[in-house]
Each structure stands twice: as C-alpha cells, then as structure tokens.
Design an enzyme around this catalytic site. Structure first.
Site, PDB file in Angstrom:
ATOM      1  N   HIS A 139       3.122   6.956  -2.242  1.00 26.04           N
ATOM      2  CA  HIS A 139       2.160   6.324  -1.332  1.00 26.04           C
ATOM      3  C   HIS A 139       1.141   7.351  -0.823  1.00 26.04           C
ATOM      4  CE1 HIS A 139       0.434   4.007   1.950  1.00 26.04           C
ATOM      5  NE2 HIS A 139       0.674   5.045   2.731  1.00 26.04           N
ATOM      6  N   HIS A 144      -3.373   7.884  -0.671  1.00 24.56           N
ATOM      7  CA  HIS A 144      -4.285   8.420   0.349  1.00 24.56           C
ATOM      8  C   HIS A 144      -5.187   9.548  -0.131  1.00 24.56           C
ATOM      9  CE1 HIS A 144      -3.066   6.429   4.093  1.00 24.56           C
ATOM     10  NE2 HIS A 144      -1.820   6.467   3.652  1.00 24.56           N
ATOM     11  N   GLU A 187      -5.424   1.931   5.516  1.00 28.00           N
ATOM     12  CA  GLU A 187      -4.243   1.417   4.803  1.00 28.00           C
ATOM     13  C   GLU A 187      -4.515   0.130   4.012  1.00 28.00           C
ATOM     14  OE1 GLU A 187      -1.461   2.906   4.280  1.00 28.00           O
ATOM     15  OE2 GLU A 187      -1.294   4.409   5.878  1.00 28.00           O
ATOM     16  N   SER A 206      -1.156   1.549  -3.504  1.00 28.04           N
ATOM     17  CA  SER A 206       0.149   2.071  -3.899  1.00 28.04           C
ATOM     18  C   SER A 206       1.194   0.969  -4.050  1.00 28.04           C
ATOM     19  CB  SER A 206       0.616   3.146  -2.901  1.00 28.04           C
ATOM     20  OG  SER A 206       0.747   2.610  -1.599  1.00 28.04           O
TER      21      SER A 206
HETATM   22 FE    FE Z   1      -0.187   5.436   4.623  1.00 32.59          FE
END
Ligand code: FE
Ligand code: PHE
Length: 300
Positions: A139, A144, A187, A206
């Site tokens: 993730h 990110h 997010e 993700s």
């Molecule tokens: Fe995150």
C-alpha cells in the site's frame, strides 16, 4: 544472508479504541531489512504489482502511471528504498524512511512536513493478498510513493504535513476535519482527465476490488471537489467508499488548500458532519450513487 529468519514487525501493543483494535508500533525509523524478505514476500510483491498495473492502465491517472514508470520500481521483487531514494530525491527532494507501521499523528505530520515519507517495511502474507486492514509495504510503496515524483503533489504532501502539525495544536475537531481531507484526496481521490475519471488515491490504486468499484460501479457517488464539504464528510474504513470526490487537477487541489484553515476549522465546529453517502443540493454531481450494497452503519 538467506539463512536469516524473516524479520518481524515490532508491534508494541494493541489499543482498543472506538475504531476497533488499533495496532501500535515502535515509532523509530528503521532500516529496511531487505535481506530478511523471504521468497514468499517477493512473490507477494510481484503478484500484487502485476495485477494492479494491469488493472490500472486506463483507470489510474496519467500522472500516477507516468510517475510510477519514472521511479523505476522493480516489478519482480521488493524494491530497495535506498535505490528509490536516489531517483525520488533528485526529482522532488522527498525521501522514504522505513517504519514499523502506522505512526502517531504528530510523528507522521512532522515527517511529511520535512519531505520524509514513512513506508511500512513489511509486506502482507499470502493469505492477506486481497485485503489487509492496516497499511503494509505494498500500500505505502506502490500506492503512495509514485505521486511524490510529481512536483505539485509533492508540495501538497509537505503542506499537508505542516497543516497537520497546526491542526494538532488547534485540537481534535480540526484534526478530524483535516483527516477527512486526506482520506478523500490522498487515499481515495479521483481526478478528471480529458477522456474520463481516473484514480489517484493510494487506497484505491493499491486495491484490486476498489480500483474497479471506484470508477465502474453504479453504487458510489462521484462528486466534485469542495474543500469544506469534504472536511464535514464522514467516511468508511471497512468497506468501499460510498462517495468519491473528483478534482480537475493537482493545481486545483493545491490552490484550494493554500488558505489558512484556522477560520475554516472554527466555522466548521458550528456545522454537523455529513454521512458518507449523502448527496447535497449544492454538490456538483458527476454520478449519483445507487447505494446498492451499502451498509447502513459504520461511518467514522
Ligand atoms: Fe495510506
Ligand atoms: N492551508 C492549510 C492550513 O492552513 C494547510 C494545508 C495545506 C492542509 C495543504 C492540507 C493540505 O492549515
């Protein structure tokens, strides 16, 4: 050092909170124990990487895909943070640091404000391949890190970190407003490109299920970005989002979040929060969700 036992995250304790059981980790910076990764760990990365890259062509934003290519992450085995840092530091001055897991808010904000992005060093186990509750290496790194290569997004993340330090000092309500902004942009954000909506939020890119759901399911709302509206909107942590917010560009995001939030936080204390699935009169609606499959409770 293949004889070495796989490294284990140092989970300090589990905290029982109103959001359930929250793991608490050692907060120090750790060197990525790359030699400790097992063949299973590398295979998990390779499987997830290949699956997501295939899903994301035509779904993730051009910025995300381009940034990920530019970083040169290895698809076949877990990348070394030191190698990625050479590329990232040269591009935008950001640097990855290894951590054990979720950090206390203030530590997290302080890292971001100084262009350090904390990346969990351990990866999920094979039985968690489709779903894991807490952020792991896949993730953090796949989701990110690529956009930190983008100069505008890189600045946004630093500004967010500084804003976080400030909100933390103002109090828990301000922090909650700011956290919602992070949730619905960093997010779970969508961006409008010339030929349609695309994903840039890390929580979506993700996740194989949500990558499709966020764009193609008729269930969720897709609503134009509106700073104060987002700051009032509750969200989901254990199901797909009921609402996604759509930006037109990272420049728009940067400009909208430039003003001092202090008076906004003060104003918002007078207003009720908005349930995750609600559509308001004032919303710019790209798609009104059917609400199919929504659970009726559980917004945080
Ligand atoms: Fe995150
Ligand atoms: N402008 C915000 C403030 O004054 C800081 C911020 C910038 C927050 C970017 C989020 C994103 O608090």
């Amino acid at each position: 050092m293949s004889s070495q036992a796989p490294a284990q995250p140092r989970r300090v304790e589990n905290l029982h909170t109103d959001k359930g059981k929250v793991p608490v980790y050692a907060t120090g910076i750790v060197e990525q124990p790359w030699d400790g990764y097992t063949a299973d760990d590398h295979a998990t990365w390779a499987t997830l990487y290949a699956r997501q890259r295939e899903l994301l062509v035509g779904r993730a934003s051009a910025e995300f895909l381009g940034a990920q290519d530019a970083m040169g992450m290895t698809p076949d085995r877990i990348p070394k943070y030191t190698a990625l840092n050479e590329v990232l530091e040269a591009a935008t001055g950001w640097r990855l640091i290894g951590v054990e897991g979720l950090l206390p808010e203030l530590d997290f904000f302080d890292h971001l404000a100084n262009r350090r992005f904390p990346v969990t060093w351990w990866i999920r186990t094979p039985d968690q391949i489709d779903y894991i509750e807490e952020p792991d290496l896949f993730h953090d790194l796949f989701g990110h890190v690529p956009l930190l290569m983008n100069p505008v997004f890189a600045d946004y993340m630093e500004a967010y970190g500084r804003g976080g330090v400030k909100a933390h000092a103002i109090g828990p309500d301000a922090l909650q407003n700011l956290t919602r902004l992070y949730w619905y942009t960093v997010e779970f954000g969508l961006i409008r490109e010339a030929d349609g909506l695309r994903i840039y939020g890390s929580g979506i890119v993700s996740s194989s299920g949500e990558s499709v759901h966020a764009l193609e399911s008729p269930a969720p709302n897709r609503i134009g970005f509106d700073l104060e509206r987002i700051m009032r909107t509750r969200y989901r942590i254990d199901t797909y989002q009921k609402t996604y917010f759509v930006i037109d560009s990272f420049e728009q995001l940067m400009a909208a979040t430039e003003p001092d939030f202090t008076p906004i936080y003060a104003r918002l204390t007078e207003q009720d929060s908005i349930p995750a699935g609600t559509v308001l009169e004032s919303d710019v609606v790209h798609h009104r969700g059917t609400g199919e499959g929504w659970s009726t409770d559980g917004d945080v």
